[in-house]
Design a protein around this motif. Structure first.
Motif, short mmCIF file in Angstrom:
data_model
loop_
_atom_site.label_atom_id
_atom_site.label_comp_id
_atom_site.label_asym_id
_atom_site.label_seq_id
_atom_site.Cartn_x
_atom_site.Cartn_y
_atom_site.Cartn_z
N TYR A 93 0.83 -1.21 0.00
CA TYR A 93 0.00 0.00 0.00
C TYR A 93 0.87 1.26 0.00
O TYR A 93 0.56 2.24 -0.67
N ASN A 94 1.97 1.23 0.75
CA ASN A 94 2.86 2.39 0.78
C ASN A 94 3.62 2.55 -0.54
O ASN A 94 3.89 3.67 -0.96
N ALA A 95 3.94 1.43 -1.19
CA ALA A 95 4.63 1.50 -2.47
C ALA A 95 3.80 2.26 -3.50
O ALA A 95 4.32 3.02 -4.32
N GLU A 96 2.47 2.08 -3.43
CA GLU A 96 1.60 2.71 -4.42
C GLU A 96 1.43 4.21 -4.19
O GLU A 96 0.82 4.89 -5.00
N TYR A 97 1.97 4.70 -3.08
CA TYR A 97 2.05 6.15 -2.89
C TYR A 97 3.09 6.76 -3.83
O TYR A 97 3.01 7.94 -4.20
N TYR A 98 4.10 5.96 -4.20
CA TYR A 98 5.24 6.49 -4.93
C TYR A 98 5.26 6.11 -6.41
O TYR A 98 5.82 6.85 -7.23
N VAL A 99 4.72 4.95 -6.75
CA VAL A 99 4.74 4.49 -8.14
C VAL A 99 3.36 3.98 -8.52
O VAL A 99 2.49 3.81 -7.68
N THR A 100 3.18 3.72 -9.81
CA THR A 100 1.88 3.27 -10.29
C THR A 100 1.59 1.85 -9.80
O THR A 100 2.50 1.06 -9.52
N SER A 101 0.29 1.54 -9.72
CA SER A 101 -0.11 0.20 -9.30
C SER A 101 0.38 -0.85 -10.29
O SER A 101 0.72 -1.98 -9.92
N GLY A 102 0.46 -0.46 -11.58
CA GLY A 102 0.95 -1.39 -12.59
C GLY A 102 2.39 -1.79 -12.35
O GLY A 102 2.77 -2.95 -12.51
N LEU A 103 3.21 -0.81 -11.94
CA LEU A 103 4.62 -1.10 -11.67
C LEU A 103 4.76 -2.03 -10.48
O LEU A 103 5.57 -2.97 -10.48
N VAL A 104 3.97 -1.82 -9.43
CA VAL A 104 4.00 -2.70 -8.27
C VAL A 104 3.56 -4.11 -8.65
O VAL A 104 4.17 -5.11 -8.25
N ALA A 105 2.50 -4.22 -9.46
CA ALA A 105 2.01 -5.53 -9.90
C ALA A 105 3.06 -6.27 -10.71
O ALA A 105 3.26 -7.48 -10.54
#
Length: 293
Positions: free
Chosen positions: A81-93
């Motif tokens: 959840y914190n990662a998606e503060y900084y980058v797009t949800s696609g990049l996290v996925a």
């Protein structure tokens, strides 16, 4: 085996859009994670009662459930959840598709699970596809280099936490406990620890009186947690943590497909090539497993 594999991939592929919406409001992410696993734990205990499984597990089982709750349902999801503060949800996925690597390595180190040449070949092809998808998403990321670094760092920590929890499921100690009651307690521990952390770091509970937020919490708690985790951990116990993690390779492809439908996502040549390679690697690995059975 194919049905739970595909179901987990499809449902988890949808979660990135929902999580993105959850983060867009003023509610601290850790409270959203807490609400998710309060609902998930409730659903799991209901399923335990419906299946007439034992609610009680021994002291060792509670320790295992607490560790699993910390790794899978507290650390992993707060990092994501914190990662998606900084980058797009696609990049996290896309990054989470790399789960196959630590799962395979840790499974080999701690459980002695064999890593076959065909599995390595399929993984290399799939990772090449993931790399192309990563380049595409990185180029599309609106943030600065520092923001991307923070986002990638949080995601990698989430992957490590999830991987340790995955490999634990394949250990003989955990196999002695039924999946559903064990997960019910693990999710309850996760919800309690998330709530404690949320109260300390963000103050009293905060709620959004919005049907989309409430619907998202229900979807994440029931479909994306109470439905998928028993199926996924069952796969881990059946085929091992490394092979089960191939569901994560399908997740970004599913997420991008849904984004195309609901957000007007435009596929580039890199994205198409990455998706094709990821699917090809998955098929190679699954076909290799069939031959070895």
């Amino acid at each position: 085996m194919l049905v739970p594999f595909l179901l987990c991939s499809l449902i988890w592929g949808s979660t990135w859009l929902v999580i993105k919406d959850q983060i867009a409001n003023d509610i601290p992410p850790v409270w959203s994670v807490t609400y998710r696993f309060i609902i998930a734990a409730s659903a799991m205990f209901f399923l335990t009662a419906f299946r007439r499984l034992p609610f009680r597990i021994d002291a060792r089982g509670q320790v295992v459930a607490a560790i699993l709750g910390v790794l899978q349902f507290t650390l992993n999801f707060n990092f994501v959840y914190n990662a998606e503060y900084y980058v797009t949800s696609g990049l996290v996925a896309v990054l989470f598709a790399l789960l196959i690597i630590p799962n395979a390595v840790l499974g080999r180190i701690f459980l002695g699970q064999k890593i076959t040449g065909s599995f390595v070949a399929g993984s290399i092809v799939a990772i090449a596809g993931v790399a192309l998808l990563f380049v595409h998403e990185y180029r599309a990321a609106p943030g600065t280099a520092d923001m991307v670094a923070w986002g990638v760092g949080f995601t990698l920590l989430g992957i490590l936490s999830a991987s340790i929890a995955n490999v634990m499921q394949a250990a003989k100690t955990l196999k002695a406990y039924p999946i559903i009651p064990l997960l019910a307690w693990a999710m309850l521990w996760g919800a309690a620890l998330n709530g404690l952390y949320a109260f300390i770091t963000s103050g009293p509970p905060v709620w959004e009186n919005d049907w989309s937020y409430f619907g998202g919490i229900l979807w994440l708690g029931i479909a994306a947690s109470a439905v998928t985790f028993p199926l996924y951990f069952g796969l881990i116990r059946q085929i091992g943590a490394a092979k089960a993690a191939y569901s994560s390779v399908l997740v970004p492809v599913t997420a991008m497909t849904l984004s195309t439908i609901f957000e007007g996502y435009v596929w580039s040549t890199l994205a198409i090539g990455g998706a094709v390679l990821a699917m090809a690697g998955l098929l190679i690995a699954m076909q290799a497993r069939k031959k070895s059975v």
